[in-house]
Design an enzyme around this catalytic site. Structure first.
Site, PDB file in Angstrom:
ATOM      1  N   GLY A  35     -14.932   8.817   9.478  1.00 54.54           N
ATOM      2  CA  GLY A  35     -13.685   8.422   9.166  1.00 54.54           C
ATOM      3  C   GLY A  35     -13.885   7.189   7.837  1.00 54.54           C
ATOM      4  O   GLY A  35     -13.207   6.963   7.144  1.00 54.54           O
ATOM      5  N   GLU A  36     -15.267   6.799   7.777  1.00 50.39           N
ATOM      6  CA  GLU A  36     -15.417   5.861   6.750  1.00 50.39           C
ATOM      7  C   GLU A  36     -15.368   6.340   5.286  1.00 50.39           C
ATOM      8  O   GLU A  36     -15.863   7.555   5.105  1.00 50.39           O
ATOM      9  CB  GLU A  36     -16.834   5.210   6.929  1.00 50.39           C
ATOM     10  CG  GLU A  36     -16.787   4.248   8.137  1.00 50.39           C
ATOM     11  CD  GLU A  36     -18.218   3.727   8.381  1.00 50.39           C
ATOM     12  OE1 GLU A  36     -19.081   3.799   7.355  1.00 50.39           O
ATOM     13  OE2 GLU A  36     -18.481   2.963   9.241  1.00 50.39           O
ATOM     14  N   HIS A 126       6.967  -6.955  -5.801  1.00 52.20           N
ATOM     15  CA  HIS A 126       8.330  -7.574  -4.871  1.00 52.20           C
ATOM     16  C   HIS A 126       8.476  -8.964  -5.213  1.00 52.20           C
ATOM     17  O   HIS A 126       9.542  -9.306  -5.530  1.00 52.20           O
ATOM     18  CB  HIS A 126       7.816  -7.238  -3.451  1.00 52.20           C
ATOM     19  CG  HIS A 126       8.910  -7.437  -2.562  1.00 52.20           C
ATOM     20  ND1 HIS A 126      10.177  -6.809  -2.594  1.00 52.20           N
ATOM     21  CD2 HIS A 126       9.134  -8.551  -1.586  1.00 52.20           C
ATOM     22  CE1 HIS A 126      10.976  -7.368  -1.705  1.00 52.20           C
ATOM     23  NE2 HIS A 126      10.351  -8.379  -1.244  1.00 52.20           N
ATOM     24  N   ASP A 165      21.124  -7.170  -4.485  1.00 51.25           N
ATOM     25  CA  ASP A 165      21.088  -8.417  -4.196  1.00 51.25           C
ATOM     26  C   ASP A 165      20.764  -9.570  -5.294  1.00 51.25           C
ATOM     27  O   ASP A 165      20.220  -8.865  -6.485  1.00 51.25           O
ATOM     28  CB  ASP A 165      20.208  -8.967  -2.991  1.00 51.25           C
ATOM     29  CG  ASP A 165      18.925  -8.575  -3.118  1.00 51.25           C
ATOM     30  OD1 ASP A 165      17.966  -9.025  -4.338  1.00 51.25           O
ATOM     31  OD2 ASP A 165      18.217  -7.994  -2.246  1.00 51.25           O
ATOM     32  N   LYS A 188      26.840  -9.301   0.432  1.00 46.21           N
ATOM     33  CA  LYS A 188      27.144  -8.555   1.670  1.00 46.21           C
ATOM     34  C   LYS A 188      28.070  -9.622   2.445  1.00 46.21           C
ATOM     35  O   LYS A 188      27.852 -10.845   2.516  1.00 46.21           O
ATOM     36  CB  LYS A 188      26.060  -8.411   2.376  1.00 46.21           C
ATOM     37  CG  LYS A 188      26.013  -7.581   3.822  1.00 46.21           C
ATOM     38  CD  LYS A 188      24.712  -7.543   4.249  1.00 46.21           C
ATOM     39  CE  LYS A 188      23.763  -6.677   3.685  1.00 46.21           C
ATOM     40  NZ  LYS A 188      22.491  -6.351   4.543  1.00 46.21           N
ATOM     41  N   ASP A 215      16.588  -0.696  -7.513  1.00 45.98           N
ATOM     42  CA  ASP A 215      15.768  -1.604  -6.641  1.00 45.98           C
ATOM     43  C   ASP A 215      14.271  -1.428  -6.868  1.00 45.98           C
ATOM     44  O   ASP A 215      14.103  -0.575  -7.544  1.00 45.98           O
ATOM     45  CB  ASP A 215      16.164  -1.496  -5.068  1.00 45.98           C
ATOM     46  CG  ASP A 215      15.884  -2.436  -4.161  1.00 45.98           C
ATOM     47  OD1 ASP A 215      15.470  -3.563  -4.702  1.00 45.98           O
ATOM     48  OD2 ASP A 215      16.050  -2.327  -2.947  1.00 45.98           O
ATOM     49  N   SER A 219      12.286   2.210   0.888  1.00 46.68           N
ATOM     50  CA  SER A 219      11.450   2.579   2.260  1.00 46.68           C
ATOM     51  C   SER A 219      12.180   3.368   3.069  1.00 46.68           C
ATOM     52  O   SER A 219      12.188   4.609   3.122  1.00 46.68           O
ATOM     53  CB  SER A 219      10.934   1.402   2.867  1.00 46.68           C
ATOM     54  OG  SER A 219      10.041   1.476   3.883  1.00 46.68           O
ATOM     55  N   GLY A 221      15.654   3.415   3.120  1.00 48.12           N
ATOM     56  CA  GLY A 221      16.811   3.811   2.499  1.00 48.12           C
ATOM     57  C   GLY A 221      18.261   3.313   2.918  1.00 48.12           C
ATOM     58  O   GLY A 221      19.241   3.593   2.603  1.00 48.12           O
ATOM     59  N   THR A 223      19.488   0.205   3.355  1.00 48.61           N
ATOM     60  CA  THR A 223      20.324  -0.619   2.319  1.00 48.61           C
ATOM     61  C   THR A 223      20.813  -0.075   1.091  1.00 48.61           C
ATOM     62  O   THR A 223      22.141  -0.247   1.079  1.00 48.61           O
ATOM     63  CB  THR A 223      19.379  -1.952   2.007  1.00 48.61           C
ATOM     64  OG1 THR A 223      18.614  -2.566   3.137  1.00 48.61           O
ATOM     65  CG2 THR A 223      20.080  -2.784   1.156  1.00 48.61           C
TER      66      THR A 223
END
Length: 295
Positions: A35-36, A126, A165, A188, A215, A219, A221, A223
């Site tokens: 797996g490496e 972000h 937001d 909100k 946005d 992720s 969905g 919100t």
């Protein structure tokens, strides 16, 4: 310059190389039986080495591939090494929300710099402030606002661009300016008696508008779906959901369409069924700006 592409470039490396008129080289990669991961730079860069790789799932694997590639180039290159990371994973853990937590994005950025990175270009981070806090090399965070606005030109007749937001208002403002539209952000409110949550624009009316909610990441969905339901309930003509990074987990697309969203649009930083806008032009502009800073 030489542009190097890892598998997770998702086609962005090739477009950047064409925009800049530079050579494109594909890194060799394989996974050992245990797996490496293994990567190899097959040829020496001519001048600046530009390494392109996004960090969509599986994020840990993408990060290691990027890290190993920077180390390999640092022993090979005679010029600067610039990483283009369209989707920088772990960026949402940008502070210690709970005692004992790591600042994950700090670990990612410090590791890349420690192994020889000379500069970094990211897309719609972000919290862009982390670049200044955790990197001492030049860096640029680009917003694909012009490309997103270009997708919608001629497709909406009475647009209103909304941020989910206040913290995302600058993103919505930038898209709106390129689109020639008004913009606002959503607030909100929770009913103290019933517990019902209502989401509505801070200042502007949505009635009769083609609403575009913008946005950085979608992720799960949840919100975005809740916002769409509330906006439609307030009389919006239509709602379209837009994000830069379409992570889309736990049935996110179904949630969005079931909420009444007419169209979901994302960029190609993360491959998805709704990736309809390329960030390559924004990345190429960001690279040129970064290179000017580094001269």
């Amino acid at each position: 310059m030489t542009v190097y592409s890892l598998e997770a470039s998702n086609g962005i490396a090739a477009q950047v190389a064409r925009h800049l008129g530079d050579e494109l080289v594909f890194l060799e990669k394989k996974t050992f039986p245990d797996g490496e991961v293994y990567v190899r730079v097959p040829s020496k860069p001519r001048g600046v080495a530009i390494l392109v790789s996004s960090m969509y799932p599986s994020q840990e694997k993408r990060f290691l591939e990027l890290l190993f590639s920077v180390e390999a180039l640092s022993a090979y290159a005679e010029g600067s090494i610039i990483a283009v990371v369209p989707y920088l994973a772990f960026a949402r853990q940008d502070k210690r929300f709970l005692e004992g937590e790591p600042i994950s994005v700090k670990a990612v950025l410090k590791s890349l710099e420690a192994l020889g990175l000379s500069g970094l270009v990211t897309v719609d981070l972000h919290q862009p402030r982390v670049l200044g806090e955790y990197l001492s090399v030049p860096s640029i965070n680009v917003l694909p606002a012009e490309e997103i606005a270009g997708y919608f030109k001629g497709k909406v007749s009475n647009p209103l661009v909304l941020a989910p937001d206040m913290g995302a208002l600058e993103r919505a403002k930038s898209v709106a300016e390129h689109l020639g539209a008004e913009f606002d952000y959503l607030v909100k409110e929770r009913d103290r008696v019933t517990g019902e949550v209502k989401i509505y624009p801070k200042s502007l009316e949505v009635a009769g508008k083609d609403v575009i909610i913008v946005d950085d990441i979608i992720s799960t969905g949840g919100t975005m779906a809740l916002a769409a339901k509330n906006v439609l309930g307030s009389g919006a003509k239509s709602v379209k959901a837009v994000c830069t990074h379409a992570v889309m987990v736990q049935g996110a697309l179904d949630k969005l369409y079931y909420a009444g969203i007419e169209e979901v649009v994302a960029t190609d930083t993360v491959p998805s069924p709704v990736s309809k806008v390329s960030v390559a032009p924004s990345v190429a502009r960001g690279l040129k700006e970064l290179l000017e800073q580094m001269v």
